[in-house]
Write a protein that holds these residues in place. Sequence first.
Motif, PDB file in Angstrom:
ATOM      1  N   LYS B  56       0.848  -1.194   0.000  1.00  0.00           N
ATOM      2  CA  LYS B  56       0.000   0.000   0.000  1.00  0.00           C
ATOM      3  C   LYS B  56       0.881   1.241   0.000  1.00  0.00           C
ATOM      4  O   LYS B  56       1.858   1.321   0.752  1.00  0.00           O
ATOM      5  N   GLY B  57       0.521   2.181  -0.812  1.00  0.00           N
ATOM      6  CA  GLY B  57       1.276   3.426  -0.898  1.00  0.00           C
ATOM      7  C   GLY B  57       2.698   3.199  -1.376  1.00  0.00           C
ATOM      8  O   GLY B  57       3.587   4.021  -1.130  1.00  0.00           O
ATOM      9  N   GLY B  58       2.912   2.051  -2.048  1.00  0.00           N
ATOM     10  CA  GLY B  58       4.230   1.756  -2.574  1.00  0.00           C
ATOM     11  C   GLY B  58       5.261   1.468  -1.501  1.00  0.00           C
ATOM     12  O   GLY B  58       6.473   1.507  -1.755  1.00  0.00           O
ATOM     13  N   LEU B  59       4.793   1.190  -0.308  1.00  0.00           N
ATOM     14  CA  LEU B  59       5.719   1.023   0.813  1.00  0.00           C
ATOM     15  C   LEU B  59       5.803  -0.431   1.245  1.00  0.00           C
ATOM     16  O   LEU B  59       4.792  -1.134   1.321  1.00  0.00           O
ATOM     17  N   ARG B  60       7.032  -0.849   1.515  1.00  0.00           N
ATOM     18  CA  ARG B  60       7.236  -2.211   1.978  1.00  0.00           C
ATOM     19  C   ARG B  60       8.090  -2.165   3.238  1.00  0.00           C
ATOM     20  O   ARG B  60       9.161  -1.552   3.251  1.00  0.00           O
ATOM     21  N   LEU B  61       7.589  -2.782   4.272  1.00  0.00           N
ATOM     22  CA  LEU B  61       8.257  -2.672   5.570  1.00  0.00           C
ATOM     23  C   LEU B  61       8.874  -3.979   6.030  1.00  0.00           C
ATOM     24  O   LEU B  61       9.335  -4.078   7.159  1.00  0.00           O
ATOM     25  N   ASP B  62       8.896  -5.000   5.159  1.00  0.00           N
ATOM     26  CA  ASP B  62       9.374  -6.288   5.636  1.00  0.00           C
ATOM     27  C   ASP B  62      10.860  -6.504   5.356  1.00  0.00           C
ATOM     28  O   ASP B  62      11.346  -7.627   5.436  1.00  0.00           O
ATOM     29  N   SER B  63      11.569  -5.452   4.970  1.00  0.00           N
ATOM     30  CA  SER B  63      13.025  -5.574   4.877  1.00  0.00           C
ATOM     31  C   SER B  63      13.639  -4.199   5.146  1.00  0.00           C
ATOM     32  O   SER B  63      12.956  -3.181   5.077  1.00  0.00           O
ATOM     33  N   ARG B  64      14.898  -4.239   5.454  1.00  0.00           N
ATOM     34  CA  ARG B  64      15.581  -2.979   5.739  1.00  0.00           C
ATOM     35  C   ARG B  64      15.553  -2.073   4.509  1.00  0.00           C
ATOM     36  O   ARG B  64      15.316  -0.882   4.596  1.00  0.00           O
ATOM     37  N   ASP B  65      15.747  -2.696   3.328  1.00  0.00           N
ATOM     38  CA  ASP B  65      15.790  -1.895   2.110  1.00  0.00           C
ATOM     39  C   ASP B  65      14.460  -1.219   1.843  1.00  0.00           C
ATOM     40  O   ASP B  65      14.402  -0.068   1.425  1.00  0.00           O
ATOM     41  N   GLY B  66      13.395  -1.982   2.091  1.00  0.00           N
ATOM     42  CA  GLY B  66      12.068  -1.420   1.865  1.00  0.00           C
ATOM     43  C   GLY B  66      11.830  -0.236   2.782  1.00  0.00           C
ATOM     44  O   GLY B  66      11.327   0.815   2.359  1.00  0.00           O
ATOM     45  N   LEU B  67      12.193  -0.392   4.016  1.00  0.00           N
ATOM     46  CA  LEU B  67      12.008   0.676   4.990  1.00  0.00           C
ATOM     47  C   LEU B  67      12.808   1.908   4.597  1.00  0.00           C
ATOM     48  O   LEU B  67      12.330   3.047   4.680  1.00  0.00           O
ATOM     49  N   LYS B  68      14.002   1.637   4.125  1.00  0.00           N
ATOM     50  CA  LYS B  68      14.897   2.722   3.752  1.00  0.00           C
ATOM     51  C   LYS B  68      14.379   3.447   2.507  1.00  0.00           C
ATOM     52  O   LYS B  68      14.450   4.669   2.396  1.00  0.00           O
ATOM     53  N   ALA B  69      13.824   2.643   1.566  1.00  0.00           N
ATOM     54  CA  ALA B  69      13.394   3.223   0.295  1.00  0.00           C
ATOM     55  C   ALA B  69      12.171   4.131   0.469  1.00  0.00           C
ATOM     56  O   ALA B  69      11.981   5.081  -0.295  1.00  0.00           O
ATOM     57  N   GLY B  70      11.343   3.844   1.447  1.00  0.00           N
ATOM     58  CA  GLY B  70      10.151   4.664   1.634  1.00  0.00           C
ATOM     59  C   GLY B  70       9.059   4.309   0.645  1.00  0.00           C
ATOM     60  O   GLY B  70       9.132   3.298  -0.041  1.00  0.00           O
ATOM     61  N   GLY B  71       8.045   5.193   0.562  1.00  0.00           N
ATOM     62  CA  GLY B  71       6.908   4.890  -0.287  1.00  0.00           C
ATOM     63  C   GLY B  71       6.679   5.969  -1.331  1.00  0.00           C
ATOM     64  O   GLY B  71       7.582   6.753  -1.620  1.00  0.00           O
ATOM     65  N   ASP B  72       5.469   5.996  -1.862  1.00  0.00           N
ATOM     66  CA  ASP B  72       5.138   6.934  -2.932  1.00  0.00           C
ATOM     67  C   ASP B  72       5.362   8.380  -2.499  1.00  0.00           C
ATOM     68  O   ASP B  72       5.689   9.236  -3.313  1.00  0.00           O
ATOM     69  N   GLY B  74       7.593   9.432  -0.480  1.00  0.00           N
ATOM     70  CA  GLY B  74       8.960   9.726  -0.055  1.00  0.00           C
ATOM     71  C   GLY B  74       9.386   8.873   1.116  1.00  0.00           C
ATOM     72  O   GLY B  74       8.749   7.881   1.433  1.00  0.00           O
ATOM     73  N   PRO B  75      10.495   9.274   1.736  1.00  0.00           N
ATOM     74  CA  PRO B  75      11.026   8.467   2.839  1.00  0.00           C
ATOM     75  C   PRO B  75      10.093   8.454   4.035  1.00  0.00           C
ATOM     76  O   PRO B  75       9.376   9.426   4.279  1.00  0.00           O
ATOM     77  N   VAL B  76      10.119   7.373   4.753  1.00  0.00           N
ATOM     78  CA  VAL B  76       9.282   7.274   5.940  1.00  0.00           C
ATOM     79  C   VAL B  76      10.139   7.346   7.201  1.00  0.00           C
ATOM     80  O   VAL B  76       9.624   7.409   8.286  1.00  0.00           O
ATOM     81  N   LEU B  77      11.427   7.283   6.997  1.00  0.00           N
ATOM     82  CA  LEU B  77      12.296   7.142   8.153  1.00  0.00           C
ATOM     83  C   LEU B  77      13.446   8.131   8.038  1.00  0.00           C
ATOM     84  O   LEU B  77      14.122   8.197   7.007  1.00  0.00           O
ATOM     85  N   ILE B  78      13.641   8.919   9.068  1.00  0.00           N
ATOM     86  CA  ILE B  78      14.833   9.744   9.132  1.00  0.00           C
ATOM     87  C   ILE B  78      15.614   9.274  10.347  1.00  0.00           C
ATOM     88  O   ILE B  78      15.274   9.632  11.485  1.00  0.00           O
ATOM     89  N   PRO B  79      16.601   8.398  10.135  1.00  0.00           N
ATOM     90  CA  PRO B  79      17.298   7.808  11.280  1.00  0.00           C
ATOM     91  C   PRO B  79      17.812   8.900  12.201  1.00  0.00           C
ATOM     92  O   PRO B  79      18.412   9.888  11.744  1.00  0.00           O
ATOM     93  N   GLY B  80      17.527   8.738  13.460  1.00  0.00           N
ATOM     94  CA  GLY B  80      17.984   9.694  14.444  1.00  0.00           C
ATOM     95  C   GLY B  80      16.986  10.806  14.708  1.00  0.00           C
ATOM     96  O   GLY B  80      17.146  11.586  15.641  1.00  0.00           O
ATOM     97  N   ASP B  81      15.943  10.884  13.928  1.00  0.00           N
ATOM     98  CA  ASP B  81      14.986  11.970  14.139  1.00  0.00           C
ATOM     99  C   ASP B  81      13.553  11.442  14.073  1.00  0.00           C
ATOM    100  O   ASP B  81      12.897  11.493  13.037  1.00  0.00           O
ATOM    101  N   ALA B  82      13.147  10.897  15.159  1.00  0.00           N
ATOM    102  CA  ALA B  82      11.830  10.274  15.189  1.00  0.00           C
ATOM    103  C   ALA B  82      10.741  11.290  14.890  1.00  0.00           C
ATOM    104  O   ALA B  82       9.784  11.014  14.167  1.00  0.00           O
ATOM    105  N   ARG B  83      10.878  12.488  15.436  1.00  0.00           N
ATOM    106  CA  ARG B  83       9.805  13.463  15.327  1.00  0.00           C
ATOM    107  C   ARG B  83       9.498  13.779  13.863  1.00  0.00           C
ATOM    108  O   ARG B  83       8.344  13.973  13.484  1.00  0.00           O
TER     109      ARG B  83
END
Lengths: 482, 1369
Positions: B56-72, B74-83
């Motif tokens: 959904k939304g082009g996002l895949r969370l079942d691997s590190r690469d997917g998490l890193k790549a983000g979704g449609d 853009g990125p979903v994760l900014i390491p070190g900056d949860a907010r």
Amino acid sequence: MSAPLKFRSGSAALSRREMLRRTSLGFGSVALSALLSQRSFGALPLSGEVRPPRHRPRARHVIFAYMSGGVSHLDSFDPKPELKRRHGQPMPVPVKPTMFNDNGNIMGSPWESRPRGQSGIEMTDLFPHLADLADELAVIRSMTTKVNEHAQGNYSMHTGFPFLGHPSAGAWTGYGLGSENQELPGFVVLQSGGAAVPHGGVGLFSSGYLPAQYQASVLQVDRDPALANIKPSEPDGWQRRRLGFIRECDERFVGTVAEPQVEAAIRNYETAYRMQTAVPELCDLTGETDATKKLYGLDSTDRNQAAYARQCLVARRLIERGVRFVELSCLSGGIGAGGAGNPWDQHGQIKEGHGAMAFQVDQPIAGLIRDLKSRGLLDETLILFTGEFGRTPFSQGGSGRDHNPFGFSLWMAGGGVRGGSVVGATDDLGYYAVQDPCTIYDLWATVLHLLGLDHEQLTYRFGGRDFRLTDVHGQVIRAALA
Amino acid sequence: MKRLAWRWIGRVVLWAGGAVALAEPLTPSQVEFFEQRIRPVLANDCYECHGAKKQKGGLRLDSRDGLKAGGDTGPVLIPGDARRSLLIQSITHAQPDLQMPKDRPKLSASVLVDFTNWVNAGAPDPRDAPPLTDVATASGWDTIFRARREWWSFQPVQKPPIPGATEAMGSGHPVDQFIRAKLKQNNLSSAPPAGRTDLIRRVTYVLTGLPPTPEDVAAFLQDPAPDAFAKEVTRLLDSPRFGEHWARHWMDLVRFAETHGSEGDPEIPHAWRYRDYLVRAFNADLPADQLIREHLAGDLLPDPRRNERDGFNESLLGLTHLRLVEHGFQAVDTLDEQVKTVDSQIDVISKAFQGLTVSCARCHDHKFDPISQRDYYALYGVLASSRPTHLSVDLPERLRVHREELERAKVRIRRRLAEAWSTAADQLTSNLTALKAEGGLDWLVIPGDEFTQRITQLERPIAELNNAGRAAVGRARGIAPSSGSAVAPSARWTFDGGTNDSPGELLGGATVREGRLILDGRGAFFRSAALDRSLREKSLEAWVWPTTLVQRGGGVVTVETADGLTFDSLVFGESEARKWMAGSDGRRRSANLKGPEETAKPGEWIHLVVTYRTDHSIALYRNGEPYGAPYTPTGDQTTLRMFEANSARVLLGKRHTGGGTPFFAGEIEEARLYDRALTTHEVAASFRAGPNLATPAEIEAALTSEQRTERARLLHQIAADRASQAAQFPDYAQRDAARNRWLKAFATAKKQEQHPLQVWDQWRGKPDPDWAAAWTLFTEQQSTEENARRESNAKMFQLQWAVGREETHQWFRYGANPPESVTRPGEFTLEPEGNRILEGLLPAVVLSHRLSQKHNGVFASPPFKVTTDRISVRAVGGKGARVRLISDNYPLGQGGIFPQASLNSSTPTWVMIDTSYRKGSIGYLEFATAEDVTARDRSAPGPGGRSFFGVTDVVFHDAKETPKEELTALTELRSGTPLTSSADLAQRIGTRLHEAIEAWRQETLTEAQRRFLDSFVRAGLLPVGLDSLPQLAAEVTAYRRLETEIPVPRRIPGVVEALPQDAPLLTRGDHLRPADPVPRGYLRVVSEHPYAADTSGRLELAQDLTRPTNPLTSRVMVNRIWHHLFGRGLVSTVDNFGRLGEAPSHPELLDYLATHFVESGWSFKEMIRFLVLSQTWQQSSDASLEAREKDPANILLSQARVRRLEAESIRDSLLAVSGRLDLRMFGPGADAFAPPQDQQRRSVYLTIRRNFLSPFLEAFDAPKPFSTLGRRDTTNVPGQSLALLNDPFVIEQARQWAESVLQRESGDEARLRLMFAMAFSRPPQDSELAACRSYLADLAQAHGATQERLIWRDFGQSLFNLKEFIYLR
């Protein structure tokens, strides 16, 4: 972490002070008029969550002409020349287990068929009046259901589940849309002339786990009283005096408890009071012209046809009053196993039985469509015509047909429906749906869609699960939509 | 959030790493944190939409690469900056339009903290690749399971310390300590104590469901003792009303109903006994764990509870809840039906006892809770391994009464019979030897016969005179001589002499009164003996009087085949109310006659005739006139049916055996059956002639004086001859009777194929020289024939079970004297009444009625796959006993698609059932006595609850015929030297008879001997009648007297153990896609131990549910008690303790109570007492302004909750206040649709029919019985107001109330005070008195001042309309 406590029913608190204020005014004419201006029936805030419509509704009301017992699609809306050619021959494919296990040979339809209207939909002569309206109908010829006995079939068709306990489609509609009328319930089942509840009982019209205000009221349109307990037990003036006394005492009580539930219960008496007038008015047809009555067939010398016509006319009056969902009940012709609960169930004598049943409903329903159209109401009203399943291409006992859940027909007409269209097809024998098979879930997804509701969003949490009318299935049948 | 997280606190291993670049190798603690805290949540809540299947939304969370790549977006994760990370924003619901997980509850606070910490620490992620798809399910579930089992409700119950126990705080009641601690945290305080009138009203309603009486209130108010309230609580807990009220709460949990719903709404027979069981259980304070154990395994408990007073094994009754399921009608697909049935059982067990929605896991692993689809099918196997049946609830010794005495008596009877038979055998031999080779039976002439001959000659002219007289009577009644009433019926039932002149049985409570058959419409009917001639063309006639015209589908006169499937019947009101019709074979030959509606008034007889012609046309006549139009049914199954002699029979008052609601309510003056269709003329004549034939007096009066004189002369002469005969031959009558018996027996024997006497009769004239050769030939033929039969049987039939001759330990047997394993050939059963002592001798057989036909009995095969078109059984049976093929445990099958047959023979007979429809399904054969057949409608129990069966063999076959009997009665004659003459044969018969009788006496009979001996017994050549065995009279009478003392078993719906089987996991819940079987067991989250292989596992399940370490049961149970006492559970979703349920408002209190509950022996009453004695429970319902602001829903309980009474309490209160409440306890349900004045019993005793729920109770939210409902809705619908305003039931109660108040008090004020005390438990205030007086004045004006009753009735009803009447402060 010191997050504040959150309570699910906190919204009730917001209205509490408002309610207290209103209560302090008492229930004189001021409160009554305030109530009359309310647009929702049943007073209590909904305990479930309803999403607003995602798209423009195409229909605001549904009239569900339920053909209990199972209309033979082969003799009506899905004619099969192949059956006539093979009449008397054994079935060329294996026959699935049937209810009575009394399977004969292929039986051609006793009725002739031909294309109708501009659209040229092939129909038999069984429903001559409806055939004239072919261009209004979207016929779905590829319906399927999972069960082939009446009660479970009725439950499936009404609630999406084969057993008691789930809300009827009419209740879901009310839950999704609310009612436009204060004096009448949003979901009404009509009966007349001794028409009975289909097999399965009144649970078919239940609100299930939805709040009780969404359950159907069964109106006997040709009886007085039309509804249980609707007839005041005393003259109007006396009853007003009683209500005055009750109000006086209740105010004292509510002052000591300040409980919104109690306040709602007090208001409830006002609603009940008004219903006592609204229901008899609804069923009083003296204001209808002779021409209108004739159009429906109310003047018919056939008792059953006249009685069914009365239901159809009352259905229109309900629609005019803003009622959301009306279900019509067939009367038994008593032919070929078609009993009171399942009058279309001709395991024998289908020619006589279907003939009599079609005669009963054909002109009244056609009259209803024409009347709605002439009053500009057809565009906002969806008419749905179906039984719980179809019937077999082979005979039972030589003159009847057994149940066929694998393929059957229904039609829709009115708001948002593409008139003169045909969806799906059964095989040459009309045994199985082979092209674009549709399920009951698809049907209700479509109906809800036309009402502006998303069937996947219309949910209610019960016993730890979010339930839907369409369970976890359902695709809107786009081909039937205008 | 804090509530959700409370279990987590103290366990979080704070991960203290700094920002870490993703590529760097992870430290073990980083990996551990991810695996423990992050991965399970991702897998559980995210993968479904952002994994291998969907992105959904082009996002895949079942691997590190997917998490890193983000979704449609853009990125979903900014390491070190949860907010600033979208992932965190979405799961914390920081963004209103992006709230994850979608459509699921927000993740718990501790999870959010974990994720935030994790992202802030650089989101170290060890996942190099997405999980492999096929491995994902197994290992994925394991991960998910481990995460989900951390949910609060799966943690062990731990008794927490009582807050502030050391401080001086409040009452010191633990409940108050917990509640106040929480209130204090929120700066709230408890409300003051409730007023004493409010309190007594509250406690009486909550404990008993009824209002306190004014006397109760006064007594409490006047009791100054500090423990006055505690004494009230004890009084109420001890009241029988307590059990009734709390049983009803429990009934909500088990979807209690007394019908199965669906088409026809078939009854669940005896279900009301379960309701009574609950009432007794709650009154006796049965511990909750025991109650639950009984619900699962009441039949398997080592130490069942004995109810000595009623003679019950109480523990069995818990099982009934497993049978309160909805059932489809005529299930074509029985496996599908079984899946639904077991699903309902699992649904109820898991919700009611565990607060879990296990049935969500039927199609897939649970979406939210740690319940896998495997768990579901482990449990499924447990429940599907038991079979539905009726259990007898009686203590075993109650039904086994007199067993030993009966056994001994039987031995004595056998001995004496053997003696008598031995004598008779001698006589038989000498008779045969003496009998002349040819000619008649002239040796049977006895002295005195000459008188008899003369008398016979004289009787003929008398009969002619009588006929003349009868014709004259007919003429006088207007019957033309030509038509006459000359048509003689083939059979007639006048009931003028009881059933003596109308042979047949009165069944189901039918009686005869004043020469009429009385039918109650609820089960009473009359069944004739088998017809002695075949019928094709026919007329059915009756003079009848319907009790009411408001009845449907009852048959008046019916001819039917023995199985009831083919019938012709005269039916009232079936397809249309109030109309007559000809009912035939499921209406295949029925049509709407379009006759008028019946209008007969009470007491008005109607004459009815239906005729069936050979041209297949059917006509009906009413009072001599055609009724509607005759018709000829069309189609290939609509021709006239043949009803065979010796099996077809006539029913009066019942449409046919097996009909849905077949009973007619009314009286039948006379019924007749004709073997031809009467003409219109004849029908009219019969109508005019009337039901009663002329009486002797009428006949005499109609004769001419000459005729009268002649008749008198003849009668005189007969009397004289009789006198002379008696004087000259005093023993003539006795000898004549003996001769007649013998002749009849001999004639019977001669007619029987393969009877030794038939052979003897044929050959007795054969000259001796031809004899020897003929005998040799005969024996050879016999032997060949027997071999041929044996071979043909072996070829065409697969002998599946010879249950009479081999071990049947895999069979299931149930009964008072469970069908005996194997009896020897020659076993017999004693007839409970009549002249005949026994019917005959049985082969080796499994019998239900070795001692009494009253004993219950079920004998059922192990499960097997149906592979043949037919199954035949060799069996005896009667009075409604049946053999059925039960497929997939579906207990209700009736009609053609459920293979079954009635057992209607006292001689072992092959009975065939057609199983082709069920080929391929798994089923078992069940033999059962009438009342033990779970499909209620078809059973037709004999009088006194008698019914019986016996089985010898079961064969599977495709052939359309049954096996042939392999041995015959002649087999025994063949052994020994060849015979050479009739005398030889007579001798041989005698010898063999003696041998067989001796063997029988010694119980060493062979099967060949049994057949030989039996052929003489059944023919009556060896005496079995009491009339010829006076020496047995005392013994048999004693046996029968003992037998009558055996009680009819009291049945309940239940289940029994059968061969246990693991159930296959059904892929996506589809019963047509079975996968591998899952070993039986319970939910892994509670118990991991597998269940034993040789039992269903119900006992282990019962133990798993009730062991103290089960974290759910005690919590769920105390929470239910709390819910009923306080109006809202500590967990408000009382049926769901899973993740979609609400978290507990006071988790520590919940655990405290759960522990306390178990410690005090799972006692409901003690827990209730404990809770209501707290100040929290006794506080006022007045809410402070502060409480309304801070806690508007009153979750913290700063005051008592205002509640509406439950539906049953509203109805019961109306009855209680009106003085009409009938407090009788127990027994079959009362009709919820009875007229208002007849509705007096407590609501808990109303019959609950799924398709006809009480509209009054339903309006007030009584549950629809389909699933567990621990928390009822409280809705406001106009139907409630309309009911209280206009329902005749309510008005009737107001009327009764007014009557009693007017009698008890005079003067308005006294009356008002009494009424307020009764309805509201308090005195009226002055302002209320004023309002009442003013209203009364207006009522007086409306009704007229003299109409005191009406005035007070209306006033009383208005008090019922007050909210205070149905709301509790």
